[in-house]
Enzyme design. Structure first.
Site, PDB file in Angstrom:
ATOM      1  N   GLU A  37      14.302 -15.311  -8.624  1.00 21.35           N
ATOM      2  CA  GLU A  37      13.101 -16.078  -8.306  1.00 21.35           C
ATOM      3  C   GLU A  37      13.462 -17.393  -7.614  1.00 21.35           C
ATOM      4  OE1 GLU A  37       9.125 -17.446  -8.050  1.00 21.35           O
ATOM      5  OE2 GLU A  37      10.126 -15.491  -8.069  1.00 21.35           O
ATOM      6  N   ASP A  39      16.121 -17.944  -5.775  1.00 23.68           N
ATOM      7  CA  ASP A  39      16.545 -17.605  -4.422  1.00 23.68           C
ATOM      8  C   ASP A  39      15.351 -17.313  -3.514  1.00 23.68           C
ATOM      9  OD1 ASP A  39      19.165 -17.927  -5.158  1.00 23.68           O
ATOM     10  OD2 ASP A  39      19.529 -15.785  -5.499  1.00 23.68           O
ATOM     11  N   SER A  84      36.797 -51.832 -13.380  1.00 24.23           N
ATOM     12  CA  SER A  84      37.526 -50.908 -14.233  1.00 24.23           C
ATOM     13  C   SER A  84      37.389 -51.383 -15.681  1.00 24.23           C
ATOM     14  CB  SER A  84      39.007 -50.870 -13.830  1.00 24.23           C
ATOM     15  OG  SER A  84      39.150 -50.474 -12.490  1.00 24.23           O
ATOM     16  N   LEU A  85      37.918 -50.607 -16.610  1.00 23.57           N
ATOM     17  CA  LEU A  85      37.854 -50.969 -18.024  1.00 23.57           C
ATOM     18  C   LEU A  85      39.247 -51.259 -18.563  1.00 23.57           C
ATOM     19  CD1 LEU A  85      35.350 -48.317 -19.430  1.00 23.57           C
ATOM     20  CD2 LEU A  85      34.875 -50.710 -18.944  1.00 23.57           C
ATOM     21  N   GLU A 115      30.323 -43.695 -25.832  1.00 32.76           N
ATOM     22  CA  GLU A 115      30.167 -42.509 -24.995  1.00 32.76           C
ATOM     23  C   GLU A 115      31.534 -41.891 -24.743  1.00 32.76           C
ATOM     24  OE1 GLU A 115      27.755 -43.321 -21.371  1.00 32.76           O
ATOM     25  OE2 GLU A 115      27.555 -45.332 -22.188  1.00 32.76           O
ATOM     26  N   LYS A 117      34.626 -40.705 -22.676  1.00 33.85           N
ATOM     27  CA  LYS A 117      35.161 -41.174 -21.394  1.00 33.85           C
ATOM     28  C   LYS A 117      35.504 -39.953 -20.544  1.00 33.85           C
ATOM     29  CE  LYS A 117      38.543 -44.250 -19.262  1.00 33.85           C
ATOM     30  NZ  LYS A 117      38.947 -43.287 -18.242  1.00 33.85           N
ATOM     31  N   ASP A 119      36.757 -37.601 -17.698  1.00 36.92           N
ATOM     32  CA  ASP A 119      37.940 -37.670 -16.842  1.00 36.92           C
ATOM     33  C   ASP A 119      37.545 -37.180 -15.458  1.00 36.92           C
ATOM     34  OD1 ASP A 119      40.510 -38.284 -16.286  1.00 36.92           O
ATOM     35  OD2 ASP A 119      41.412 -36.544 -17.234  1.00 36.92           O
ATOM     36  N   ARG A 138      34.450 -45.502  -5.840  1.00 33.79           N
ATOM     37  CA  ARG A 138      34.778 -46.836  -6.324  1.00 33.79           C
ATOM     38  C   ARG A 138      35.702 -47.567  -5.345  1.00 33.79           C
ATOM     39  NH1 ARG A 138      35.765 -48.575 -11.686  1.00 33.79           N
ATOM     40  NH2 ARG A 138      36.192 -46.453 -12.387  1.00 33.79           N
ATOM     41  N   GLU A 174      29.803 -40.781 -13.119  1.00 31.78           N
ATOM     42  CA  GLU A 174      31.062 -40.059 -12.952  1.00 31.78           C
ATOM     43  C   GLU A 174      30.793 -38.642 -12.449  1.00 31.78           C
ATOM     44  OE1 GLU A 174      35.304 -40.882 -14.160  1.00 31.78           O
ATOM     45  OE2 GLU A 174      33.484 -42.091 -14.216  1.00 31.78           O
ATOM     46  N   TYR A 226      25.805 -43.550 -15.957  1.00 32.70           N
ATOM     47  CA  TYR A 226      26.028 -44.397 -17.138  1.00 32.70           C
ATOM     48  C   TYR A 226      25.611 -45.849 -16.941  1.00 32.70           C
ATOM     49  CZ  TYR A 226      30.512 -45.093 -14.625  1.00 32.70           C
ATOM     50  OH  TYR A 226      31.479 -45.338 -13.681  1.00 32.70           O
ATOM     51  N   LYS A 291      30.545 -49.958 -25.193  1.00 31.04           N
ATOM     52  CA  LYS A 291      29.905 -50.995 -24.385  1.00 31.04           C
ATOM     53  C   LYS A 291      28.929 -51.780 -25.256  1.00 31.04           C
ATOM     54  CE  LYS A 291      29.898 -47.870 -20.382  1.00 31.04           C
ATOM     55  NZ  LYS A 291      29.026 -47.130 -19.434  1.00 31.04           N
ATOM     56  N   LYS A 315      41.520 -45.025 -25.805  1.00 27.32           N
ATOM     57  CA  LYS A 315      42.198 -43.813 -25.350  1.00 27.32           C
ATOM     58  C   LYS A 315      42.705 -42.983 -26.532  1.00 27.32           C
ATOM     59  CE  LYS A 315      42.110 -44.244 -20.815  1.00 27.32           C
ATOM     60  NZ  LYS A 315      43.317 -44.103 -20.043  1.00 27.32           N
ATOM     61  N   CYS A 409      74.605 -48.694  -2.845  1.00 25.26           N
ATOM     62  CA  CYS A 409      73.198 -48.312  -2.699  1.00 25.26           C
ATOM     63  C   CYS A 409      73.118 -46.818  -2.403  1.00 25.26           C
ATOM     64  CB  CYS A 409      72.556 -49.109  -1.565  1.00 25.26           C
ATOM     65  SG  CYS A 409      70.887 -48.561  -1.132  1.00 25.26           S
ATOM     66  N   CYS A 412      71.742 -46.315   1.452  1.00 27.10           N
ATOM     67  CA  CYS A 412      72.460 -46.679   2.675  1.00 27.10           C
ATOM     68  C   CYS A 412      73.961 -46.827   2.474  1.00 27.10           C
ATOM     69  CB  CYS A 412      71.898 -47.984   3.238  1.00 27.10           C
ATOM     70  SG  CYS A 412      72.266 -49.442   2.228  1.00 27.10           S
ATOM     71  N   CYS A 427      70.567 -53.947  -3.697  1.00 27.10           N
ATOM     72  CA  CYS A 427      71.299 -53.620  -2.479  1.00 27.10           C
ATOM     73  C   CYS A 427      71.361 -54.876  -1.616  1.00 27.10           C
ATOM     74  CB  CYS A 427      70.592 -52.490  -1.728  1.00 27.10           C
ATOM     75  SG  CYS A 427      71.249 -52.198  -0.075  1.00 27.10           S
ATOM     76  N   CYS A 433      69.306 -51.375   5.381  1.00 25.26           N
ATOM     77  CA  CYS A 433      68.932 -50.332   4.420  1.00 25.26           C
ATOM     78  C   CYS A 433      67.599 -49.710   4.822  1.00 25.26           C
ATOM     79  CB  CYS A 433      68.849 -50.904   3.011  1.00 25.26           C
ATOM     80  SG  CYS A 433      68.484 -49.664   1.757  1.00 25.26           S
TER      81      CYS A 433
END
Length: 686
Positions: A37, A39, A84-85, A115, A117, A119, A138, A174, A226, A291, A315, A409, A412, A427, A433
């Site tokens: 339906e 479609d 950022s956090l 909430e 987080k 990924d 961002r 996100e 968010y 938050k 985390k 080094c 080089c 070095c 180098c």
């Protein structure tokens, strides 16, 4: 096809029905019609739009399938920076965060919204009179990339807000890839002989940066909002939970797992609950975000650097895995430092395949006693760089030899020296180098510096090896015929690189300062230097004038002019002074200017004026004057702006609808003035 209604009315009805069914299917997970339906309705709308092209509008559901491929992504300057956090990794760090929030607000207890987080990839969506008009990544927080065409293909992003949306609203959230969709995508990629993705986040990010929106449209992406940012014609409610409720009323999907919690105990309880459900969630998360619920409190606390003081990401514990350290090698940085790196037998940990782990310096190598052939424990959490945690000594093979500081080094063959007190060897072959030269050039052309697109590591390696480029100024001497002769370039590719080089000539002072690679001068410090001095010449003059004091006995006496810049301490000041005292550096800068590199001078804060030395905080709505205009007015007459009220605040400039800053100013005895009083101060009147 229905013919009983005028085409315009039927098209509008079909758009409304299809968007409603999209929302039910992709956001609510509760479809009310069959795929067949849906479609049928979709094809009917397509046919109407083909027969009547004037009925085709940007927010039509038929436009989600992807438009024409883009040659590149245009930059988008965020009206409100995307921050950022900060992170915390244990209960003590969470409680420290909560203590700072409570002390900053002067209260005993606060409510947070917790909430998961996600990924994924942070984006902003701009709606004008309810219609989605622009979407951006961002980026660096100040400037992102315009990926509107790709975001239109994400079916859980509404192309038109429901209800009564404001004149303008920016929704932030996100874009992520659900676990089931990620598995299916990898199966399809493998079956087609294509590249598989390491984790859902990489898959989501790669899908959104496709130049062809049709590819993005084929990927199983989802979105969760968010927050709101820039807005016109809408006053946000008092709390974050109310904001989430409003987003839902507009048809924007938000996390179904968001909860209001009280104090650190509520946060920890939520963290444990989500952690227990983590493996069964339909999407990947790497922690929980807390938050402050009260928006007025957020305004009072403000931000530090690029992170708000009122939010933190908690985390999950890092994942660990055992593997073999096959060798300890040394990488050469653009400063010549030889940094040890553990080369590992590849192991999957923390959502990614890991084959290297940094060891920082020889003291760490000795402390952990890492040797080639050792079995080692590797830790990784989210985007954190893999860490070699420890050696499993009982599994060490016979004959494993301790790692020694190299005398040469590895890049080089030049002499490597480790001076007394230094943690790494350097070095000494600075000008010969290749690795040092190439690393400096890679930094110079990087995205946050001069942003020369197309001039990647492989091409730079070829240019350095062929001695076509030795200094940043050499980049601006390249031309199409020279590049076109290189392997795998071709005239069109060469022309694109030269166009990018030409485009990069017009830059900003802060980008140029960052590109120079001054030790310890990152983005924030480059920005502060640009705002303080306004142009390069005053900075060079101050640095050279400060040079005689660079080795003063007391730190506060070292390079006093440079230390006047906010957040520039004695160590950074000395590095800046030495950099601009080096004739070779000044010669390269002169060559760059002669090659056409230019920028507009930055408007400096006044060094004199009736407000000199006074710190102001602004709150509320000022009559006939925006926040940015008020800031410019104060700074142009010598004053300084702060984001939060403290004992160091001289005046609170208050307009109508003043928030909690007004109450705090009263507690601390900070004088409160109106705009008319400020104007009198500027005019020298009492």
């Amino acid at each position: 096809m229905s013919t009983s209604r005028p085409p315009a009315r039927r098209a509008a009805e079909l758009r409304r029905l299809l968007e409603a069914h999209n929302h039910e299917y992709y956001v609510l997970d509760a479809p009310t019609v069959s795929d067949a339906e849906y479609d049928r309705l979709f094809r009917e709308l397509q046919a109407l739009e083909q027969q009547h092209p004037d009925l085709l509008v940007p927010d039509s559901p038929t436009q989600r399938v992807g438009g024409s491929a883009a040659s590149q992504f245009a930059p988008v300057r965020h009206a409100v920076p995307m921050q950022s956090l900060n992170n915390c990794f244990n209960e003590d760090e969470l409680r420290d965060f909560d203590r700072r929030v409570r002390e900053g607000l002067g209260v005993e207890m606060v409510d947070y919204v917790a909430e998961p987080k996600l990924d994924g990839l942070a984006i902003s969506l701009t709606y004008e009179r309810g219609v989605f008009t622009r979407g951006a990544t961002r980026g660096d927080g100040e400037t992102g990339e315009d990926i509107t065409a790709n975001l239109r293909t994400v079916r859980s992003i509404p192309l038109r807000l429901g209800g009564e949306p404001p004149k303008l609203i920016e929704v932030r959230g996100e874009v992520y890839m659900p676990v089931a969709g990620f598995a299916q995508l990898n199966r399809e990629q493998e079956k087609a002989g294509g590249k598989t993705f390491a984790n859902p986040r990489n898959a989501a990010a790669g899908s959104l940066r496709q130049l062809d929106p049709k590819i993005t449209a084929s990927r199983p992406l989802a979105f969760a909002g968010y927050a709101t940012a820039h807005r016109e014609g809408w006053t946000p409610p008092a709390t974050h939970m109310d904001v989430l409720d409003q987003l839902k009323r507009w048809g924007v999907p938000v996390s179904a797992y968001a909860e209001k919690v009280r104090g650190p105990e509520g946060c920890l309880k939520y963290f444990q609950k989500i952690g227990a459900r983590r493996a069964k969630l339909p999407f990947q998360i790497d922690g929980v975000v807390y938050k402050l619920n009260a928006l007025a409190g957020r305004e009072e606390l403000g931000s530090v650097s690029r992170a708000p003081r009122w939010a933190i990401a908690h985390k999950f514990p890092a994942e660990e895995a055992e593997t073999i350290c096959e060798a300890v090698e040394f990488q050469v940085s653009r400063t010549g430092a030889l940094t040890p790196v553990a080369r590992l037998k590849p192991v999957f940990v923390g959502g990614a395949n890991v084959s290297n782990a940094g060891l920082h310096n020889m003291d760490e190598v000795a402390r952990k006693d890492v040797r080639a052939g050792d079995t080692v424990v590797i830790r990784r959490a989210g985007d954190v760089i893999p860490e070699l945690v420890r050696v499993v000594v009982e599994k060490r093979p016979r004959g494993a030899k301790p790692v020694e500081t190299p005398s040469r080094c590895p890049a080089c063959g030049g002499r490597a020296e480790r001076e007394e007190g230094e943690l790494v060897a350097y070095c000494t072959n600075k000008l010969g180098c290749v690795t040092q030269i190439q690393a400096s050039l890679s930094h110079f052309v990087g995205r946050h510096a001069m942003n020369v697109e197309g001039l990647g590591e492989k091409l730079l390696t070829t240019l350095v090896e062929r001695k076509l480029v030795r200094t940043p100024a050499d980049i601006y001497r390249l031309d199409v015929p020279v590049l076109a002769e290189l392997e795998r370039m071709g005239e069109k590719s060469a022309a694109n690189v030269i166009d990018a080089i030409v485009h990069s000539r017009r830059t900003t002072l802060e980008r140029f300062l960052l590109a120079l690679g001054i030790p310890d001068v990152g983005e924030a410090t480059a920005r502060d230097l640009a705002r303080h001095f306004g142009d390069l010449e005053p900075l060079v003059e101050a640095a050279r004038a400060d040079l005689p004091t660079a080795h003063a006995e007391k730190a506060r006496d070292r390079c006093p002019r440079l230390q006047e810049v906010p957040d520039v301490g004695p160590t950074v000041a000395v590095h800046i002074a030495h950099f601009f005292a080096e004739p070779g550096n000044l010669a390269v800068i002169r060559e760059l200017r002669e090659a056409g590199v230019q920028w507009e001078p930055v408007k400096r804060a006044a060094s004199a004026g009736p407000l000199l030395g006074k710190t102001f905080v602004i709150t509320g709505t000022l009559p006939g004057l925006g926040r940015e205009q008020a800031t410019e007015l104060i700074e142009s007459h010598g004053g300084r702006i702060s984001g939060s009220v403290s004992k160091k605040t001289d005046f609170l400039l208050a307009g109508s609808d003043a928030g909690s800053k007004l109450a705090k100013a009263g507690k601390l005895g900070v004088p409160v003035i109106e705009l008319a009083q400020l104007q009198k101060m500027i005019a020298g009147k009492k």
